[in-house]
Design an enzyme around this catalytic site. Sequence first.
Site, short mmCIF file in Angstrom:
data_model
loop_
_atom_site.label_atom_id
_atom_site.label_comp_id
_atom_site.label_asym_id
_atom_site.label_seq_id
_atom_site.Cartn_x
_atom_site.Cartn_y
_atom_site.Cartn_z
N ARG A 46 0.84 -1.20 0.00
CA ARG A 46 0.00 0.00 0.00
C ARG A 46 0.87 1.25 0.00
O ARG A 46 2.09 1.17 0.16
CB ARG A 46 -0.96 -0.02 1.20
CG ARG A 46 -0.21 -0.42 2.47
CD ARG A 46 -0.56 0.27 3.69
NE ARG A 46 -0.45 1.70 3.58
CZ ARG A 46 0.69 2.38 3.71
NH1 ARG A 46 1.84 1.77 3.95
NH2 ARG A 46 0.68 3.70 3.61
N ALA A 48 0.91 5.10 -2.29
CA ALA A 48 0.82 5.36 -3.73
C ALA A 48 2.05 4.87 -4.53
O ALA A 48 1.88 4.12 -5.50
CB ALA A 48 0.56 6.84 -3.97
N ARG A 89 -7.36 -0.66 -7.12
CA ARG A 89 -7.61 0.52 -6.27
C ARG A 89 -7.64 1.76 -7.18
O ARG A 89 -6.74 1.93 -8.01
CB ARG A 89 -6.54 0.68 -5.18
CG ARG A 89 -6.54 -0.46 -4.16
CD ARG A 89 -5.65 -0.14 -2.96
NE ARG A 89 -6.28 0.79 -2.04
CZ ARG A 89 -5.63 1.38 -1.03
NH1 ARG A 89 -4.36 1.16 -0.84
NH2 ARG A 89 -6.27 2.21 -0.22
N ASP A 237 -1.85 10.71 -2.66
CA ASP A 237 -2.20 9.63 -3.61
C ASP A 237 -2.45 10.17 -5.01
O ASP A 237 -2.28 9.45 -5.99
CB ASP A 237 -3.42 8.87 -3.11
CG ASP A 237 -3.03 7.99 -1.93
OD1 ASP A 237 -2.97 8.51 -0.80
OD2 ASP A 237 -2.71 6.82 -2.17
N LYS A 248 -4.91 9.98 2.43
CA LYS A 248 -5.69 9.13 3.35
C LYS A 248 -6.78 9.93 4.05
O LYS A 248 -6.56 11.06 4.48
CB LYS A 248 -4.73 8.51 4.37
CG LYS A 248 -5.34 7.63 5.43
CD LYS A 248 -6.26 6.55 4.91
CE LYS A 248 -5.63 5.66 3.87
NZ LYS A 248 -6.64 4.79 3.17
O1 MRU Z 1 -4.78 3.25 1.85
P1 MRU Z 1 -3.29 3.46 1.85
O2 MRU Z 1 -2.63 2.94 3.07
O3 MRU Z 1 -2.67 2.96 0.57
O4 MRU Z 1 -3.11 5.04 1.85
C1 MRU Z 1 -1.82 5.56 1.84
C2 MRU Z 1 -1.77 7.03 1.89
O5 MRU Z 1 -2.76 7.71 1.91
C3 MRU Z 1 -0.38 7.65 1.81
O6 MRU Z 1 -0.33 8.82 2.56
C4 MRU Z 1 -0.08 7.99 0.35
O7 MRU Z 1 -0.30 6.88 -0.48
C5 MRU Z 1 1.32 8.46 0.16
S1 MRU Z 1 2.49 7.17 0.38
C6 MRU Z 1 4.03 7.79 0.08
#
Ligand code: MRU
Length: 346
Positions: A46, A48, A89, A237, A248
């Site tokens: 998980r 981005a 996703r 993301d 998030k």
């Molecule tokens: O649902 P997730 O855990 O994939 O969400 C992750 C986030 O929101 C992170 O802050 C984002 O992907 C940046 S990761 C460098």
Amino acid sequence: MAFSTIEWDNGKIKLIDQTLLPNEFKHIYCDDLPSIWEAIKSLRVRGAPAIGIAGALGAVLGIWNSAAKTYELFLAELKEATDYLATSRPTAVNLFWALDRITNTAKENSNLSISELKEVLLAEAQVIIEEDKAMCRAIGKHGMALLNENDTILTHCNAGGLATSDYGTALAVMFSAHEAGKKISVFADETRPLLQGARLTTWELMQAGIDVTLICDNMAAQVMKEGKIQNVIVGADRIAANGDTANKIGTYNVAILADAHDIPFYVAAPTSTLDFNLKTGSEIPIEQRSSEEVTEGFGKMTAPDGVKVYSPAFDVTPASLVTAIITENGVAHPPFTDSLKLMRNA
Ligand code: MRU
């Protein structure tokens, strides 16, 4: 970093199963498309940039054992794999960016034999991983200049090494500052419902020897009011052309709180997270997650059986609340419509 989040291993994708952390550190191996799709969907991998890498390696996995005899049949198999992975996703644009990169590489190499093509696509996925590593270090370097000695930073979710190939984005800023000898400390939001902040961010920061304090999401306002936070740094993301930023769920709350307390709110993200096809954040697709993640996320019912649940996994922070966006090519300041273009073209 002391771990490798995701890598190619002899015809398989090896990744840390992040759903088990911090209780168990375990690698899993995905050897077919459904298993890597499931790993992305259920957040075993998980964040981005890591989702982008999973997509690139997944596309390679999809054609690795292809018996196609012609380039056209091979390309059709690749398309089937990338279309399937694209359904895992919807919000992190890095997934679609990486799938496009693998597809474009296949299109640019139509003169090669099928076995050569497979190797070229794998090499491209490895380049994405190497670029990601360099990107994280560069974000760390640019971002640490924004921090002062003795600053305390609030972060939300996990934008660390686990969310990238290595080192992270928002956490890269903290790792870099710490490694450079700056004294900093961090407050990590727990990040309901799946607790990426509690389970992953604190785990990474503690391993790095950075002073970290865990708070529940609803404590951030009080902590800010007490004067304990000098900066907020989060990941992203997808960032629209005007700087509106999807991250998030709960990030928007934090941005409003930071604004109310006059605290700078920084987004740290690679240029692969920019989506110039979208003028504003209202066009960003927001993933909806299952009700069970809210009512019984970690195996115990915490709400009445059958209760109605609404669970968007991301929210969009308007650009007006973002102080600056830290990319691998430098720090973009408002107006983002201009500065982000400069970052992408740098
Ligand atoms: O649902 P997730 O855990 O994939 O969400 C992750 C986030 O929101 C992170 O802050 C984002 O992907 C940046 S990761 C460098």
